[in-house]
Motif scaffolding. Structure first.
Motif, PDB file in Angstrom:
ATOM      1  N   ALA A 153      -0.139  -2.296   4.499  1.00  0.00           N
ATOM      2  CA  ALA A 153      -1.415  -2.307   5.224  1.00  0.00           C
ATOM      3  C   ALA A 153      -1.554  -1.119   6.178  1.00  0.00           C
ATOM      4  O   ALA A 153      -2.658  -0.779   6.581  1.00  0.00           O
ATOM      5  N   ASN A 163       4.480  -8.628  -3.235  1.00  0.00           N
ATOM      6  CA  ASN A 163       3.946  -9.588  -2.276  1.00  0.00           C
ATOM      7  C   ASN A 163       4.008 -10.972  -2.917  1.00  0.00           C
ATOM      8  O   ASN A 163       3.023 -11.463  -3.444  1.00  0.00           O
ATOM      9  N   LYS A 169       1.623  -8.378   4.666  1.00  0.00           N
ATOM     10  CA  LYS A 169       0.764  -7.216   4.880  1.00  0.00           C
ATOM     11  C   LYS A 169       1.543  -5.912   4.930  1.00  0.00           C
ATOM     12  O   LYS A 169       1.057  -4.878   4.523  1.00  0.00           O
TER      13      LYS A 169
END
Length: 192
Positions: A153, A163, A169
């Protein structure tokens, strides 16, 4: 020296791609020499025999290398391929085709270690390294983990990871997650 390699996944191809970091507003190349590449290939993954076997084979191919540029160029091409996949510019079928084309001219032989089959590229050098990386990438497709591939992110961070739960994130809390938390805290503190 081994502490500098993030190795945030259990996949050799992704860890190979993750040999660049974003620090202090700049992209930092971790693999700066053939010796650095060899050092990366000597960092095993705890409790992952398959990964460590691939890494050991990778390491033997690095020993015969004298130039780094082809491997860095290959890493850039592969990174572009996977980020294109993340942006939905390529399909899983496109990735499969790329792997098939790349390994068609660089086949594998197999050896048995006890009852386990180990695939070893029939050629060495850069071609053998590419084949090993494509083999590792094919494992992501076979397991379905390619559909869980994510980009950190942190906009500047180039790291890719799996993920698994869909909520992650950051590439790693140590690399980007804690930095983001500190920045949010400082922002709240100055705005109070």
């Amino acid at each position: 020296m081994t502490e500098i390699f993030p190795n945030i996944t259990n996949n050799m191809a992704l860890n190979f791609l993750n040999t660049r970091l974003f620090r202090n507003g700049k992209m930092v190349e971790i693999i700066q020499s053939v010796e650095c590449l060899k050092a990366w290939s000597e960092v095993p993954m705890d409790d992952n025999e398959s990964y460590n076997t691939q890494l050991s084979i990778f390491n033997t191919f690095v020993e015969n290398m004298d130039e780094l540029k082809p491997i860095i160029s290959f890493r850039s091409e592969l990174y572009h391929l996977l980020t294109s996949y993340l942006r939905n510019e390529l399909t899983e079928s496109d990735l499969k085709n790329r792997i098939e084309e790349a390994t068609l001219n660089n086949p594998f032989s197999l050896i048995f270690v006890d009852k386990k089959v180990i695939y070893v590229p029939a050629v060495s050098g850069i071609e053998g390294i590419q084949s090993l990386i494509y083999l590792s990438l094919s494992e992501l497709i076979e397991s379905g983990d390619i559909n869980k591939l994510s980009h950190c992110a942190n906009e500047g961070c180039p790291l890719l990871f799996i993920n698994k739960n869909g909520r992650r994130k950051w590439c790693s809390m140590k690399i980007c997650g804690n930095r983001a938390k500190v920045e949010r805290f400082e922002s709240k503190k100055t705005n109070s």
